[in-house]
Scaffold this motif. Structure first.
Motif, mmCIF file in Angstrom:
data_model
loop_
_atom_site.group_PDB
_atom_site.id
_atom_site.type_symbol
_atom_site.label_atom_id
_atom_site.label_comp_id
_atom_site.label_asym_id
_atom_site.label_seq_id
_atom_site.Cartn_x
_atom_site.Cartn_y
_atom_site.Cartn_z
ATOM 1 N N LYS A 122 -5.787 -19.122 -5.579
ATOM 2 C CA LYS A 122 -6.555 -19.616 -6.802
ATOM 3 C C LYS A 122 -4.960 -19.835 -7.743
ATOM 4 O O LYS A 122 -4.507 -20.181 -8.293
ATOM 5 N N ALA A 123 -4.721 -18.537 -7.360
ATOM 6 C CA ALA A 123 -3.606 -18.344 -8.799
ATOM 7 C C ALA A 123 -1.647 -18.639 -8.595
ATOM 8 O O ALA A 123 -1.247 -19.260 -9.097
ATOM 9 N N LEU A 124 -1.797 -19.007 -6.985
ATOM 10 C CA LEU A 124 -0.768 -19.634 -5.664
ATOM 11 C C LEU A 124 0.168 -21.257 -7.695
ATOM 12 O O LEU A 124 -0.872 -22.300 -7.379
ATOM 13 N N LYS A 129 6.800 -17.393 -4.658
ATOM 14 C CA LYS A 129 7.266 -16.954 -4.248
ATOM 15 C C LYS A 129 7.105 -15.547 -3.285
ATOM 16 O O LYS A 129 7.364 -15.200 -1.530
ATOM 17 N N GLY A 130 5.922 -14.312 -3.636
ATOM 18 C CA GLY A 130 5.414 -14.008 -3.286
ATOM 19 C C GLY A 130 4.799 -13.161 -3.660
ATOM 20 O O GLY A 130 3.804 -14.025 -4.793
ATOM 21 N N ILE A 131 4.018 -12.494 -3.221
ATOM 22 C CA ILE A 131 2.517 -11.795 -3.493
ATOM 23 C C ILE A 131 2.446 -9.390 -3.527
ATOM 24 O O ILE A 131 3.000 -9.455 -2.728
ATOM 25 N N LEU A 132 2.038 -9.212 -4.054
ATOM 26 C CA LEU A 132 2.066 -7.685 -4.178
ATOM 27 C C LEU A 132 0.640 -7.107 -4.529
ATOM 28 O O LEU A 132 0.414 -7.069 -5.048
ATOM 29 N N SER A 133 0.474 -7.075 -2.859
ATOM 30 C CA SER A 133 -0.533 -6.740 -2.464
ATOM 31 C C SER A 133 -1.332 -5.317 -2.903
ATOM 32 O O SER A 133 -0.914 -4.344 -2.537
ATOM 33 N N VAL A 134 -2.159 -5.225 -3.896
ATOM 34 C CA VAL A 134 -2.203 -3.619 -4.497
ATOM 35 C C VAL A 134 -3.387 -2.660 -3.856
ATOM 36 O O VAL A 134 -4.541 -3.238 -3.620
ATOM 37 N N SER A 150 -0.172 -15.663 2.941
ATOM 38 C CA SER A 150 1.397 -15.879 3.039
ATOM 39 C C SER A 150 2.566 -16.354 4.267
ATOM 40 O O SER A 150 2.989 -17.033 3.724
ATOM 41 N N ASP A 151 2.164 -16.177 5.468
ATOM 42 C CA ASP A 151 2.919 -16.608 6.087
ATOM 43 C C ASP A 151 2.830 -17.746 6.243
ATOM 44 O O ASP A 151 3.562 -18.596 6.608
ATOM 45 N N GLU A 152 1.182 -18.185 6.328
ATOM 46 C CA GLU A 152 1.193 -19.929 6.195
ATOM 47 C C GLU A 152 1.751 -21.494 4.840
ATOM 48 O O GLU A 152 2.699 -22.184 5.166
ATOM 49 N N TYR A 153 2.121 -20.077 3.800
ATOM 50 C CA TYR A 153 2.627 -21.102 2.594
ATOM 51 C C TYR A 153 4.268 -20.357 3.010
ATOM 52 O O TYR A 153 4.498 -20.802 1.312
ATOM 53 N N GLY A 154 4.593 -19.213 3.444
ATOM 54 C CA GLY A 154 6.187 -18.727 3.373
ATOM 55 C C GLY A 154 6.337 -18.499 2.270
ATOM 56 O O GLY A 154 7.857 -17.723 1.283
ATOM 57 N N LEU A 155 5.240 -17.347 1.725
ATOM 58 C CA LEU A 155 5.502 -15.968 1.028
ATOM 59 C C LEU A 155 5.387 -14.721 1.691
ATOM 60 O O LEU A 155 5.721 -14.491 2.092
ATOM 61 N N LEU A 156 6.618 -14.228 0.599
ATOM 62 C CA LEU A 156 7.184 -12.250 1.053
ATOM 63 C C LEU A 156 5.607 -11.861 0.346
ATOM 64 O O LEU A 156 4.560 -11.853 -0.724
ATOM 65 N N LYS A 173 -2.595 -0.121 10.021
ATOM 66 C CA LYS A 173 -2.557 1.170 8.881
ATOM 67 C C LYS A 173 -1.902 -0.038 7.469
ATOM 68 O O LYS A 173 -0.775 -0.651 7.250
ATOM 69 N N ALA A 174 -2.457 0.743 6.801
ATOM 70 C CA ALA A 174 -0.803 0.092 5.458
ATOM 71 C C ALA A 174 -0.052 0.727 5.879
ATOM 72 O O ALA A 174 0.336 1.376 6.557
ATOM 73 N N GLY A 175 0.889 0.342 5.099
ATOM 74 C CA GLY A 175 2.384 0.081 5.643
ATOM 75 C C GLY A 175 2.951 -0.843 6.379
ATOM 76 O O GLY A 175 3.636 -0.938 7.243
ATOM 77 N N ALA A 176 2.059 -1.311 7.364
ATOM 78 C CA ALA A 176 2.257 -1.965 8.364
ATOM 79 C C ALA A 176 1.870 -3.385 8.267
ATOM 80 O O ALA A 176 1.661 -4.644 9.521
ATOM 81 N N ILE A 177 1.134 -4.056 6.820
ATOM 82 C CA ILE A 177 0.452 -5.502 6.642
ATOM 83 C C ILE A 177 1.236 -6.533 6.341
ATOM 84 O O ILE A 177 1.204 -7.277 7.084
ATOM 85 N N GLY A 178 1.985 -5.746 4.786
ATOM 86 C CA GLY A 178 2.738 -6.984 4.730
ATOM 87 C C GLY A 178 3.645 -6.920 5.255
ATOM 88 O O GLY A 178 4.440 -6.442 6.404
ATOM 89 N N HIS A 179 4.998 -7.677 5.066
ATOM 90 C CA HIS A 179 6.621 -7.583 5.460
ATOM 91 C C HIS A 179 7.077 -7.421 5.176
ATOM 92 O O HIS A 179 8.198 -5.841 5.503
ATOM 93 N N ALA A 180 6.740 -5.741 3.930
ATOM 94 C CA ALA A 180 7.429 -4.303 3.587
ATOM 95 C C ALA A 180 6.005 -3.664 2.652
ATOM 96 O O ALA A 180 5.377 -4.263 2.635
ATOM 97 N N ALA A 181 6.842 -2.720 2.703
ATOM 98 C CA ALA A 181 5.358 -1.853 1.408
ATOM 99 C C ALA A 181 5.859 -0.355 1.006
ATOM 100 O O ALA A 181 7.443 -0.369 1.758
ATOM 101 N N GLY A 182 5.242 -0.596 -0.227
ATOM 102 C CA GLY A 182 6.389 1.171 -0.653
ATOM 103 C C GLY A 182 5.035 2.164 -0.452
ATOM 104 O O GLY A 182 4.154 1.717 -1.364
#
Length: 368
Positions: A122-124, A129-134, A150-156, A173-182
């Motif tokens: 809904k927010a797209l 260009k990206g999503i920070l998933s907390v 994200s992959d479907e729409y070319g987002l990070l 696990k957390a840290g391996a789901i997104g393109h990168a994790a902090g």
């Protein structure tokens, strides 16, 4: 008296090994980006299921460096929009702004207090260009669905996994789901050091190499700077402590889950809204947050009974003085969460007797 978190008690089992490692480091005389950091990075990457883990100074820097690296690599440009939950800790939003990007705050759901794939859809916007998933409070929500979207729409997709060490959704696990994790290793985290510390995890070789340079003044080779970098390095002593604590992380998380399960099964007070949990490993209960209409009265009641609590977090980011650009926006669910949430003690050093005491006293609570 039951403290919310007793760091002295939490670190007591590691006192002997910490002293031994500190002595070894003093003998070795190498304190920054040495063998201990390399060892922890290797162990943590393996634990999370990623190719790379890069140690940095703190969790905020981890997120900032991810976004800055994406800009350096041309995958983002300054001014790009990043979706972020409106009820997160302010550091998530600060990281986006610090990197020169634009946060778009998105309201969350009242079941698990996180973004879900529907709220993201809904927010797209075209400028997103990206999503920070907390993974707030230690719970992964719709992580792999958001990654697929994200992959479907070319987002990070970047994970803020600062509270979710060891949380697992399906096989990841957390840290391996997104393109990168902090990650953050602040002392009170499920995996915490004795000061500040953080890490980035990713499977992206190019991103990892860029972040390694950015954290070290933008240098891959001493005195040769390819980026305008910063000084954000995990030090040897903290890395050595984290390597030891990592060995017990799954066991410690399981103890937290058992306490959470007791709370959910045994707290029967109608004035409390308990957290949603499907009993899977997607939650590591960094925070066990309950909602209470008259939070101040409830907190005072527990304090009178020698039970200490913490509020995570009393003021939503868009109502903070430093975030005036969002002050005219309304996020009803997030505002309700921030108004009602209060965190109960939930960590591996709590005894069965202390948990029983907390449950009993809460069950006797009567609202005004």
């Amino acid at each position: 008296m039951i403290k919310y978190l007793d760091l002295k008690k939490l670190n007591a089992p590691y006192e002997e090994i910490i002293l031994e490692k500190t002595k070894n480091l003093l003998t070795r005389g190498w304190y920054i980006l040495g063998e201990e950091v390399q060892l922890f990075e290797s162990k943590f990457a393996s634990y999370c299921g990623t190719k790379h883990a890069i140690g940095v100074a703190n969790g905020l820097d981890a997120l900032v460096l991810i976004f800055r690296a994406y800009i350096e690599l041309g995958k983002l440009k300054k001014g790009d929009q990043i979706l972020v939950p409106a009820n997160t800790y302010i550091a998530s939003i600060l990281a986006i702004i610090e990197a020169g990007l634009v946060p778009k705050l998105v309201d969350v759901n009242l079941e698990n207090y996180n973004l879900d794939v529907q709220s993201v859809k809904k927010a797209l916007e075209s400028k997103t260009k990206g999503i920070l998933s907390v993974h707030l409070y230690g719970q992964i929500t719709d992580g792999q669905e958001i990654r697929s979207f994200s992959d479907e729409y070319g987002l990070l997709m970047v994970e803020d996994a600062a509270q979710a060490h060891g949380a697992k959704e399906g096989l990841k696990k957390a840290g391996a789901i997104g393109h990168a994790a902090g990650f953050s290793f602040y002392p009170g985290k499920n995996l915490g050091c004795l000061g500040d510390g953080g890490a980035v995890t990713t499977n992206d070789d190019e991103l990892a190499n860029c972040i390694k340079a950015l954290r070290n003044y933008g240098s891959e080779e001493k005195y040769k700077n390819i980026y305008k970098g910063v000084n954000s390095r995990l030090d040897e002593i903290q890395a050595s402590i984290l390597t030891e604590k990592l060995k017990n992380l799954d066991k410690d998380n399981q103890k937290r889950r058992k306490i959470a399960e007791r709370y959910i099964n045994e707290i029967k007070n109608k004035h409390l809204v308990l957290p949603f949990w499907d009993k899977s490993e997607n939650h590591v209960f960094h925070i066990f947050g309950v909602r209470v209409r008259d939070r101040e009265h409830f907190q005072d009641y527990l304090l009178q009974n020698q039970i200490y609590t913490v509020i995570h977090y009393p003021i939503p980011p868009h109502q903070q003085d430093c975030m005036k650009e969002f002050s005219q926006q309304s996020f009803p669910v997030s505002e309700q969460i921030h108004r009602e949430i209060i965190s109960l003690p939930c960590h591996q050093m709590l005894t069965e007797e202390e948990v029983s005491c907390i449950i009993s006293i809460i069950n006797e609570y009567k609202q005004l």
